[in-house]
Scaffold this motif. Sequence first.
Motif, PDB file in Angstrom:
ATOM      1  N   GLY A 134       1.209  -1.306  -0.378  1.00  0.00           N
ATOM      2  CA  GLY A 134      -0.362   0.250  -0.066  1.00  0.00           C
ATOM      3  C   GLY A 134       0.927   1.071  -0.017  1.00  0.00           C
ATOM      4  O   GLY A 134       2.204   1.269  -0.755  1.00  0.00           O
ATOM      5  N   ASN A 135      -0.074   2.487   0.225  1.00  0.00           N
ATOM      6  CA  ASN A 135       1.205   3.775   0.005  1.00  0.00           C
ATOM      7  C   ASN A 135       1.363   4.116   1.984  1.00  0.00           C
ATOM      8  O   ASN A 135       0.499   3.166   3.362  1.00  0.00           O
ATOM      9  CB  ASN A 135       0.320   4.547  -0.318  1.00  0.00           C
ATOM     10  CG  ASN A 135       0.914   4.622  -1.928  1.00  0.00           C
ATOM     11  OD1 ASN A 135       1.320   3.713  -1.916  1.00  0.00           O
ATOM     12  ND2 ASN A 135       0.301   5.850  -2.653  1.00  0.00           N
ATOM     13  N   TRP A 136       2.047   4.536   2.493  1.00  0.00           N
ATOM     14  CA  TRP A 136       2.865   4.770   3.912  1.00  0.00           C
ATOM     15  C   TRP A 136       2.109   6.321   3.942  1.00  0.00           C
ATOM     16  O   TRP A 136       1.621   7.399   2.688  1.00  0.00           O
ATOM     17  CB  TRP A 136       4.272   5.589   4.115  1.00  0.00           C
ATOM     18  CG  TRP A 136       5.317   4.632   3.346  1.00  0.00           C
ATOM     19  CD1 TRP A 136       5.574   4.351   2.812  1.00  0.00           C
ATOM     20  CD2 TRP A 136       5.531   3.868   4.821  1.00  0.00           C
ATOM     21  NE1 TRP A 136       6.422   2.970   3.294  1.00  0.00           N
ATOM     22  CE2 TRP A 136       6.384   2.795   4.810  1.00  0.00           C
ATOM     23  CE3 TRP A 136       5.192   4.055   6.408  1.00  0.00           C
ATOM     24  CZ2 TRP A 136       7.075   1.948   5.928  1.00  0.00           C
ATOM     25  CZ3 TRP A 136       6.020   2.898   7.169  1.00  0.00           C
ATOM     26  CH2 TRP A 136       6.858   2.419   6.823  1.00  0.00           C
ATOM     27  N   ALA A 137       1.306   6.300   5.191  1.00  0.00           N
ATOM     28  CA  ALA A 137       0.480   7.531   5.332  1.00  0.00           C
ATOM     29  C   ALA A 137       0.946   8.961   4.745  1.00  0.00           C
ATOM     30  O   ALA A 137       1.588   9.436   4.885  1.00  0.00           O
ATOM     31  CB  ALA A 137      -0.179   7.602   6.449  1.00  0.00           C
ATOM     32  N   GLY A 138      -0.240   9.416   4.019  1.00  0.00           N
ATOM     33  CA  GLY A 138       0.112  10.720   3.720  1.00  0.00           C
ATOM     34  C   GLY A 138       1.261  10.573   2.814  1.00  0.00           C
ATOM     35  O   GLY A 138       1.911  11.822   2.261  1.00  0.00           O
ATOM     36  N   LYS A 139       1.571   9.484   1.761  1.00  0.00           N
ATOM     37  CA  LYS A 139       3.391   9.528   0.828  1.00  0.00           C
ATOM     38  C   LYS A 139       2.891   8.662  -0.106  1.00  0.00           C
ATOM     39  O   LYS A 139       1.825   8.206   0.045  1.00  0.00           O
ATOM     40  CB  LYS A 139       4.235   9.376   2.063  1.00  0.00           C
ATOM     41  CG  LYS A 139       4.188   9.928   3.248  1.00  0.00           C
ATOM     42  CD  LYS A 139       4.775  11.217   3.169  1.00  0.00           C
ATOM     43  CE  LYS A 139       5.797  11.917   4.395  1.00  0.00           C
ATOM     44  NZ  LYS A 139       5.955  12.937   4.906  1.00  0.00           N
ATOM     45  N   THR A 140       3.210   9.164  -1.399  1.00  0.00           N
ATOM     46  CA  THR A 140       3.278   8.414  -2.300  1.00  0.00           C
ATOM     47  C   THR A 140       4.470   7.132  -1.921  1.00  0.00           C
ATOM     48  O   THR A 140       4.298   5.825  -3.830  1.00  0.00           O
ATOM     49  CB  THR A 140       3.449   9.395  -3.869  1.00  0.00           C
ATOM     50  OG1 THR A 140       4.992  10.195  -3.782  1.00  0.00           O
ATOM     51  CG2 THR A 140       2.516  10.235  -3.912  1.00  0.00           C
ATOM     52  N   VAL A 141       5.025   7.082  -1.299  1.00  0.00           N
ATOM     53  CA  VAL A 141       5.878   5.574  -0.916  1.00  0.00           C
ATOM     54  C   VAL A 141       5.219   4.537  -0.869  1.00  0.00           C
ATOM     55  O   VAL A 141       4.238   4.756  -0.508  1.00  0.00           O
ATOM     56  CB  VAL A 141       6.797   6.456  -0.117  1.00  0.00           C
ATOM     57  CG1 VAL A 141       8.384   4.994  -0.508  1.00  0.00           C
ATOM     58  CG2 VAL A 141       7.574   7.211  -0.673  1.00  0.00           C
ATOM     59  N   ILE A 142       5.910   3.913  -1.699  1.00  0.00           N
ATOM     60  CA  ILE A 142       5.145   2.416  -1.285  1.00  0.00           C
ATOM     61  C   ILE A 142       5.347   1.855  -0.318  1.00  0.00           C
ATOM     62  O   ILE A 142       6.482   1.967   0.133  1.00  0.00           O
ATOM     63  CB  ILE A 142       5.384   1.756  -2.645  1.00  0.00           C
ATOM     64  CG1 ILE A 142       5.219   2.094  -3.715  1.00  0.00           C
ATOM     65  CG2 ILE A 142       4.726  -0.078  -2.293  1.00  0.00           C
ATOM     66  CD1 ILE A 142       3.420   1.695  -3.868  1.00  0.00           C
ATOM     67  N   ARG A 143       4.248   1.356   1.023  1.00  0.00           N
ATOM     68  CA  ARG A 143       5.145   0.425   1.823  1.00  0.00           C
ATOM     69  C   ARG A 143       4.257  -1.016   1.464  1.00  0.00           C
ATOM     70  O   ARG A 143       3.113  -0.841   0.846  1.00  0.00           O
ATOM     71  CB  ARG A 143       3.705   0.828   3.197  1.00  0.00           C
ATOM     72  CG  ARG A 143       4.402   0.449   4.647  1.00  0.00           C
ATOM     73  CD  ARG A 143       2.788   0.788   5.421  1.00  0.00           C
ATOM     74  NE  ARG A 143       3.066   0.339   6.223  1.00  0.00           N
ATOM     75  CZ  ARG A 143       2.759   0.558   7.605  1.00  0.00           C
ATOM     76  NH1 ARG A 143       3.349   2.332   7.822  1.00  0.00           N
ATOM     77  NH2 ARG A 143       3.562  -0.071   8.844  1.00  0.00           N
ATOM     78  N   ALA A 144       5.616  -1.888   1.661  1.00  0.00           N
ATOM     79  CA  ALA A 144       5.476  -2.964   2.109  1.00  0.00           C
ATOM     80  C   ALA A 144       5.099  -3.645   3.060  1.00  0.00           C
ATOM     81  O   ALA A 144       6.227  -3.631   3.993  1.00  0.00           O
ATOM     82  CB  ALA A 144       6.207  -3.857   1.206  1.00  0.00           C
ATOM     83  N   GLU A 145       4.585  -5.104   3.289  1.00  0.00           N
ATOM     84  CA  GLU A 145       4.385  -5.286   4.765  1.00  0.00           C
ATOM     85  C   GLU A 145       4.554  -7.376   4.536  1.00  0.00           C
ATOM     86  O   GLU A 145       3.697  -7.101   3.742  1.00  0.00           O
ATOM     87  CB  GLU A 145       2.901  -5.485   5.896  1.00  0.00           C
ATOM     88  CG  GLU A 145       3.843  -3.559   5.773  1.00  0.00           C
ATOM     89  CD  GLU A 145       2.710  -3.092   7.491  1.00  0.00           C
ATOM     90  OE1 GLU A 145       1.623  -4.035   7.700  1.00  0.00           O
ATOM     91  OE2 GLU A 145       2.910  -1.990   7.552  1.00  0.00           O
ATOM     92  N   GLY A 146       4.669  -8.070   5.131  1.00  0.00           N
ATOM     93  CA  GLY A 146       4.785  -9.166   5.173  1.00  0.00           C
ATOM     94  C   GLY A 146       4.922  -9.872   6.008  1.00  0.00           C
ATOM     95  O   GLY A 146       4.992  -9.213   7.363  1.00  0.00           O
ATOM     96  N   SER A 147       4.890 -11.593   6.617  1.00  0.00           N
ATOM     97  CA  SER A 147       5.368 -12.119   7.769  1.00  0.00           C
ATOM     98  C   SER A 147       5.165 -13.408   7.655  1.00  0.00           C
ATOM     99  O   SER A 147       5.395 -14.063   7.125  1.00  0.00           O
ATOM    100  CB  SER A 147       3.719 -11.935   8.648  1.00  0.00           C
ATOM    101  OG  SER A 147       2.615 -13.051   8.045  1.00  0.00           O
ATOM    102  N   TYR A 148       5.993 -13.545   8.633  1.00  0.00           N
ATOM    103  CA  TYR A 148       6.656 -15.254   8.850  1.00  0.00           C
ATOM    104  C   TYR A 148       6.830 -16.064  10.141  1.00  0.00           C
ATOM    105  O   TYR A 148       6.475 -15.030  10.904  1.00  0.00           O
ATOM    106  CB  TYR A 148       8.049 -15.721   8.387  1.00  0.00           C
ATOM    107  CG  TYR A 148       9.113 -14.386   9.065  1.00  0.00           C
ATOM    108  CD1 TYR A 148       9.569 -15.699  10.065  1.00  0.00           C
ATOM    109  CD2 TYR A 148       9.563 -13.705   8.748  1.00  0.00           C
ATOM    110  CE1 TYR A 148       9.930 -15.352  11.161  1.00  0.00           C
ATOM    111  CE2 TYR A 148      10.330 -12.868  10.102  1.00  0.00           C
ATOM    112  CZ  TYR A 148      11.170 -13.832  10.639  1.00  0.00           C
ATOM    113  OH  TYR A 148      12.186 -13.131  11.257  1.00  0.00           O
ATOM    114  N   GLU A 149       6.566 -17.155  10.455  1.00  0.00           N
ATOM    115  CA  GLU A 149       6.657 -17.726  11.859  1.00  0.00           C
ATOM    116  C   GLU A 149       7.458 -18.337  12.194  1.00  0.00           C
ATOM    117  O   GLU A 149       8.431 -19.528  11.244  1.00  0.00           O
ATOM    118  CB  GLU A 149       5.421 -18.578  12.020  1.00  0.00           C
ATOM    119  CG  GLU A 149       3.639 -17.853  11.802  1.00  0.00           C
ATOM    120  CD  GLU A 149       2.935 -18.861  11.847  1.00  0.00           C
ATOM    121  OE1 GLU A 149       2.849 -19.457  12.365  1.00  0.00           O
ATOM    122  OE2 GLU A 149       1.861 -18.149  11.482  1.00  0.00           O
TER     123      GLU A 149
END
Length: 241
Positions: free
Chosen positions: A31-46
């Motif tokens: 998605g985007n960082w709040a108020g920014k045009t910069v892409i925000r990438a998140e994921g997870s592992y266990e």
Amino acid sequence: MVTFRIALAGNPNTGKSTLFNTLTGLRQHTGNWAGKTVIRAEGSYEYQNQTYKVIDLPGTYSLFTNSVDEEVARDYIILEKPDVTVVVLDATSLERNLNLALQVLEMTSKTILCINLMDEALKLGIEIDEKKLSEKLGVPVVKISARKKEGIQSLKSSIYDVVSGNIVPKPRQILYREEIENRIRAIESEIRNLLGDSYPSRWMALRILEGDQSILDAMERFESSGVGRELNTYGNSSCHT
């Protein structure tokens, strides 16, 4: 199940995104960082019955907020306080990459240095003594090849050790000339009185001495408590003494 937040920081072209993909696989979204045009990438592992949320910070050469990417990365580390910040370094350009690593070490002690592209380094005859580097800098150092999925378990184990308290990183402090150190100590005292241990007081003092208005503005937006204005008042007086 406990969820820990792991931030990935690093210069562009260090293989940081490859490591992010290796760690998280298909369990990721953007998605985007709040108020920014910069892409925000998140994921997870266990790992070890715990969930780790991985946040891939924008690739930057510095965290002095000369660009939106630098501002996003800096603000996340300082304001959001991830449980661990993994700084991804290019094994073939280690000296250049350490500039960013040293900046992160001033911001948070919960840091692991991850030396990527070891397969390329070996081709060039480059050898890296990660134990000696760890002793010099005071934080865990792990060598990997994200592309070949080598060293990933060692990295996960180091992250686990830091979040669980088995390892307590103690970054080596960069010392400046006596005049600057005296001013840092004076400002640090005021910061601790105002903020306690909520933020890295030494790093904040350095930013105030440099006249970095952007971090004070970011704190004001984040805290909404007048803290940024109070620090700004003190910072203005300090910069003119």
